[in-house]
Design a protein around this motif. Structure first.
Motif, short mmCIF file in Angstrom:
data_model
loop_
_atom_site.label_atom_id
_atom_site.label_comp_id
_atom_site.label_asym_id
_atom_site.label_seq_id
_atom_site.Cartn_x
_atom_site.Cartn_y
_atom_site.Cartn_z
N SER A 1 17.54 12.37 -7.67
CA SER A 1 18.91 12.02 -7.86
C SER A 1 19.56 12.96 -8.70
O SER A 1 18.86 13.54 -9.77
N GLN A 2 21.04 13.47 -8.78
CA GLN A 2 21.56 14.08 -9.58
C GLN A 2 23.10 13.29 -10.07
O GLN A 2 23.78 12.57 -9.09
N LEU A 3 23.30 13.20 -11.30
CA LEU A 3 24.41 12.51 -11.56
C LEU A 3 25.65 12.86 -11.08
O LEU A 3 26.05 13.89 -11.00
N ASN A 4 26.34 12.01 -10.53
CA ASN A 4 27.61 12.05 -10.00
C ASN A 4 27.65 12.53 -8.41
O ASN A 4 28.67 13.21 -7.73
N GLN A 5 26.42 12.78 -8.04
CA GLN A 5 26.25 13.49 -6.44
C GLN A 5 25.67 12.62 -5.43
O GLN A 5 25.99 12.40 -4.45
N GLY A 6 24.55 11.63 -6.09
CA GLY A 6 24.02 10.72 -5.43
C GLY A 6 22.55 10.66 -5.46
O GLY A 6 21.97 11.42 -6.38
N THR A 7 21.94 9.86 -4.67
CA THR A 7 20.44 9.45 -4.97
C THR A 7 19.48 9.25 -3.50
O THR A 7 20.38 8.68 -2.53
N THR A 8 18.70 9.72 -3.56
CA THR A 8 17.75 9.71 -2.17
C THR A 8 16.45 8.91 -2.58
O THR A 8 15.46 9.24 -3.47
N PHE A 9 16.27 7.73 -2.10
CA PHE A 9 14.82 7.12 -2.15
C PHE A 9 13.96 7.33 -1.05
O PHE A 9 14.45 7.23 0.02
N ARG A 10 12.67 7.62 -1.34
CA ARG A 10 11.70 7.90 -0.18
C ARG A 10 10.57 6.99 -0.54
O ARG A 10 9.76 6.92 -1.32
N ILE A 11 10.69 6.09 0.73
CA ILE A 11 9.69 5.06 0.75
C ILE A 11 8.38 5.34 1.82
O ILE A 11 8.69 5.56 2.94
N ILE A 12 7.45 5.81 0.91
CA ILE A 12 6.21 6.09 1.93
C ILE A 12 5.42 5.04 2.08
O ILE A 12 4.70 4.49 1.45
N GLY B 1 0.80 -1.29 -0.04
CA GLY B 1 0.02 -0.01 0.11
C GLY B 1 0.74 1.34 -0.05
O GLY B 1 0.09 2.20 0.07
N GLY B 2 2.16 1.16 -0.24
CA GLY B 2 2.98 2.42 -0.42
C GLY B 2 3.41 2.71 -1.83
O GLY B 2 2.77 2.29 -2.68
N LYS B 3 4.45 3.60 -1.52
CA LYS B 3 4.86 4.33 -2.91
C LYS B 3 6.10 4.67 -2.89
O LYS B 3 6.79 4.82 -1.51
N ILE B 4 7.13 4.51 -3.92
CA ILE B 4 8.37 5.06 -3.91
C ILE B 4 8.70 6.30 -4.70
O ILE B 4 7.97 6.54 -5.81
N GLU B 5 9.33 7.34 -4.09
CA GLU B 5 9.85 8.61 -4.76
C GLU B 5 11.30 8.48 -4.93
O GLU B 5 11.93 8.16 -4.02
N VAL B 6 11.81 9.36 -5.88
CA VAL B 6 13.43 9.36 -5.98
C VAL B 6 13.95 10.70 -6.31
O VAL B 6 13.14 11.35 -7.00
#
Length: 741
Positions: free
Chosen positions: A728-739, A721-726
């Protein structure tokens, strides 16, 4: 005459109007205007004013009927009940009548008179008439008395000072002779006065008379004269002594009263409402045609006969009321029922009041009645319908509301107050209105709809339902329907209904959620079918091609190489089948076993599983999730999700810096958001954003990448019942948000 007619009409609960076709003039009485809540100066005396205040649905049907009445030259009054709009916006039922009073030689109407009276509330019928009679009675006050002395032997007439004032002359203007007195008499009274004096002198009758005199300024005055005759022993008249006093006001009053009574009788007889005039013995003096109609007296001669003879069923209670009115009281009743001799019930509005021949002298009573039997029957039927409608509205949770734009006041029905969960004595106002809206968007939606309705004059229906917050803090879905009301081109009122649609809306939302799930599942199934078709076809085609090469191979070495390729292709096919099986398992396993877990504990467990990789690549893990954070989910899925994101962060680390992974959790709008941020290679979102969670999609040249992890992880999150948001910037990193829920 107009004043007296208008007075009687107002006493009969009636407004008066007049249309002089010949002079093209109109008149609307102040009483009619007051019935609608207006002052005389607020409305013009015109037929257009009359039309503008009537309801069009009542006026249009009778327009042709009325014009037809004028053409038929019917002598009977025209009568119709019409609704009018009161100044305060309420509806007033008026019984409207008219009658052609004057016509030309060809029978075409020249003067039309009409009346209106409120059939729901009685008013004074004779207040102005009584005022007129009281004024006339004041004219009967006795003037100053003058004394005179006539010497018949010497023909010498002596007056006191009051006599000169009564005759409007000075002593030097009067010779003192009998002939001088006669010279001041009105010519029409001279012979009669001579005869009356002669009758007194010969002893046939007392001298008690009235006559007119003409003052030097040619004004006429009435004199009351009483005299006595003095005689000698032989009986010869030698002197007359007497008194005079001015009764001009009294005579004028008597004349006016007589004319008024005669005029009133004529008017009453022709009045369109039921009015009757009685003397002190309750004998009929006059009655309108409507009186004859209402009491079924057509063809019966009633003038001069007792009211109790005509209606023997009248009881002692009514006789007592009549006597009270003959003693000066006014009695009225807005509605009362009577059982007639034939057993039928008649409902009437009535008022009884005295009329006066002079001040404080009652000449009889005036009785006004209006037969409202048909109206009472309609009211009874309407009350039944209203009762049914009320019960229906309560069952359907539909309440009424009204907004008066002139007074800025609001009215809510009982059901509306129940919907808003306020007390029955609650008075709505503009200042508190905003507190019932869930948010500013909902408030503005209603305000815009009201403003548009006022501006355009069109009814409104909130097709987009409004969610309110009741006085008790409960959220409720509602719908409001309304329409504006205009007077003279200006919107004065908005009114409509307010309906509780919460249960209906909840069912709609539940159905929509079900439809969304079905659509989502259909979309997933379609995507999965495309994936299966594409991937298995690719593997199958590859194996088929290798088998064909194997068949065509001639050397053992070539065959062994081809077989090794077939083995690898088979292994790849098996991996694909296993991956697809995992996806199928997630998609079909809707009855997940959920339990409450400590999120920090599971993060630490996942880091222990990949601790070898973490130590090998010197990865810094910052677990900022509080030990108090707990989430209800499928434990196996959560472990898989955490492992996939952690291993991806390690796998796609940046070669030029120490890998860092930060995990944190916070609540937004009652939903838990788990953030997993790294400082790795990052992803070109403009290029790969839409493909990020696709199956077999890779975005780096890592030979270990299979493009299945994020696809499976996304399906696992959505299965819970959740969803994922992301981000990200190339060569800087990524953040995944799991709601999560």
């Amino acid at each position: 005459m107009i004043h007296i007619l208008q007075t009687i009409l107002e006493q009969a609960h009636a407004g008066y109007w007049e249309k002089n076709i010949k002079k093209n003039t109109s008149y609307l009485s102040p009483a009619w205007k007051r019935m609608l809540g207006f002052q005389d100066e607020e409305l013009e005396d015109s037929i257009q004013t009359w039309l503008s205040h009537g309801l069009s649905e009542d006026l249009f049907p009778i327009q042709n009927e009325f014009e037809g009445y004028l053409k038929t030259k019917d002598l009977q009054p025209y009568e119709e009940d019409i609704r009018f709009i009161h100044k305060n916006g309420s509806i007033v039922w008026l019984r409207c009548t008219c009658k052609v009073m004057e016509s030309d030689e060809e029978g075409n109407p020249l003067l039309v008179l009409g009346t209106y009276f409120d059939v729901s509330k009685s008013k004074s019928v004779e207040s102005k008439l009584r005022h007129t009679i009281d004024r006339l009675s004041l004219a009967t006050q006795t003037a100053q008395v003058g004394i005179w002395d006539l010497d018949l032997i010497q023909d010498q007439l002596t007056w006191d000072e009051a006599m000169y004032r009564l005759y409007g002359i000075s002593p030097d203007q009067f010779s003192g002779a009998y002939a001088a007195w006669e010279a001041g008499l009105h010519p029409d009274d001279l012979l009669r006065c001579r005869e009356e004096i002669n009758q007194a002198l010969i002893g046939k009758k007392e001298f008690d008379t009235q006559f007119r005199i003409i003052w030097p300024n040619q004004s006429i005055h009435y004199i009351k004269a009483i005299g006595i005759v003095q005689r000698e022993s032989s009986g010869k008249a030698v002197r007359m002594l007497g008194t005079n006093w001015d009764i001009t006001e009294q005579k004028n009053a008597e004349i006016a009263l007589k004319e008024s009574l005669e005029l009133n009788k004529v008017f009453i007889e022709n009045a369109p409402s039921a009015i009757a005039m009685f003397d002190t013995n309750m004998r009929y003096m006059a009655a309108s045609q409507q009186w004859f109609v209402d009491y079924q007296l057509q063809g019966v001669e009633i003038i001069g006969r007792s009211h109790y003879e005509i209606f023997p069923e009248i009881g002692e209670d009514w006789k007592r009321i009549h006597q009270e009115c003959l003693n000066g009281k006014v009695r009225r009743m807005d509605e009362e029922s009577f059982i007639r001799l034939d057993g039928t019930t008649q409902w009437i509005i009535w008022e009884v009041r005295p009329w006066y021949v002079s001040q404080n002298v009652v000449g009889g009573i005036l009785m006004y009645t209006a037969d409202i039997t048909a109206l009472k029957r309609k009211e009874f039927e309407r009350s039944k319908l209203e009762e049914i409608l009320t019960r229906t509205n309560e069952a359907a949770q539909i309440g009424a509301w009204e907004l008066d734009l002139q007074t800025n006041t609001r009215v809510w029905s009982k059901v509306t107050k129940s919907i808003f969960e306020v007390e029955e004595d609650y008075v709505p106002n503009a200042n508190e209105g905003a507190r019932f809206f869930k948010n500013e968007t909902e408030r503005k939606k209603v305000a815009d709809a009201l403003a548009e309705s006022i501006e355009t004059g069109k009814p409104f229906d909130m097709e987009i339902e409004i969610e309110i917050v009741t006085a008790k803090g409960n959220f409720l879905w509602t719908r409001s329907i309304g329409k504006p009301e205009y007077v003279d081109g200006k919107c004065i009122r908005l009114s409509g209904t307010f309906q509780n649609i919460h249960d209906q809306k909840q069912r709609e939302l539940a159905l929509q959620r079900t439809l969304d799930i079905v659509n989502d599942q259909n979309e997933r199934l379609l995507n999965f079918a495309h994936i299966v078709s594409h991937n298995l076809r690719s593997h199958a085609g590859n194996i088929t091609m290798l088998l064909k090469i194997l068949e065509e191979s001639t050397s053992e070495i070539e065959k062994e190489n081809v077989i090794s390729y077939i083995t690898k292709a088979s292994d790849a096919l098996m991996d694909t089948v296993l991956n697809l099986n995992e996806v199928v398992s997630i998609q079909t396993n809707r009855n997940l076993h959920n339990s409450e877990i400590g999120l920090r504990e599971y993060i630490e467990k996942a880091t222990q599983i990949i601790s070898g990789e973490i130590r090998k690549h010197k990865v810094k893990i910052r677990n900022l999730v509080s030990e108090e954070v707990r989430v209800r989910c499928n434990a196996s899925y959560m472990e898989s999700i955490l492992l996939n994101f952690l291993t991806n962060s390690v796998k796609y680390r940046h070669p030029d810096r120490i890998p860092e992974i930060t995990l944190s959790a916070n609540y937004e709008k009652n939903r838990l958001i788990l953030s997993i941020a790294d400082n790795g290679l990052g992803i070109d979102m403009n290029k790969y954003g839409e493909k990020l969670f696709g199956m077999y999609k890779t975005f780096h040249n890592n030979r270990d990448s299979k493009g299945i992890g994020l696809f499976i992880t996304k399906n696992q999150v959505e299965a819970m019942g959740g969803k994922i948001e992301v981000e990200s910037q190339l060569n800087q990193g990524t953040t995944f948000r799991i709601i999560l829920v």
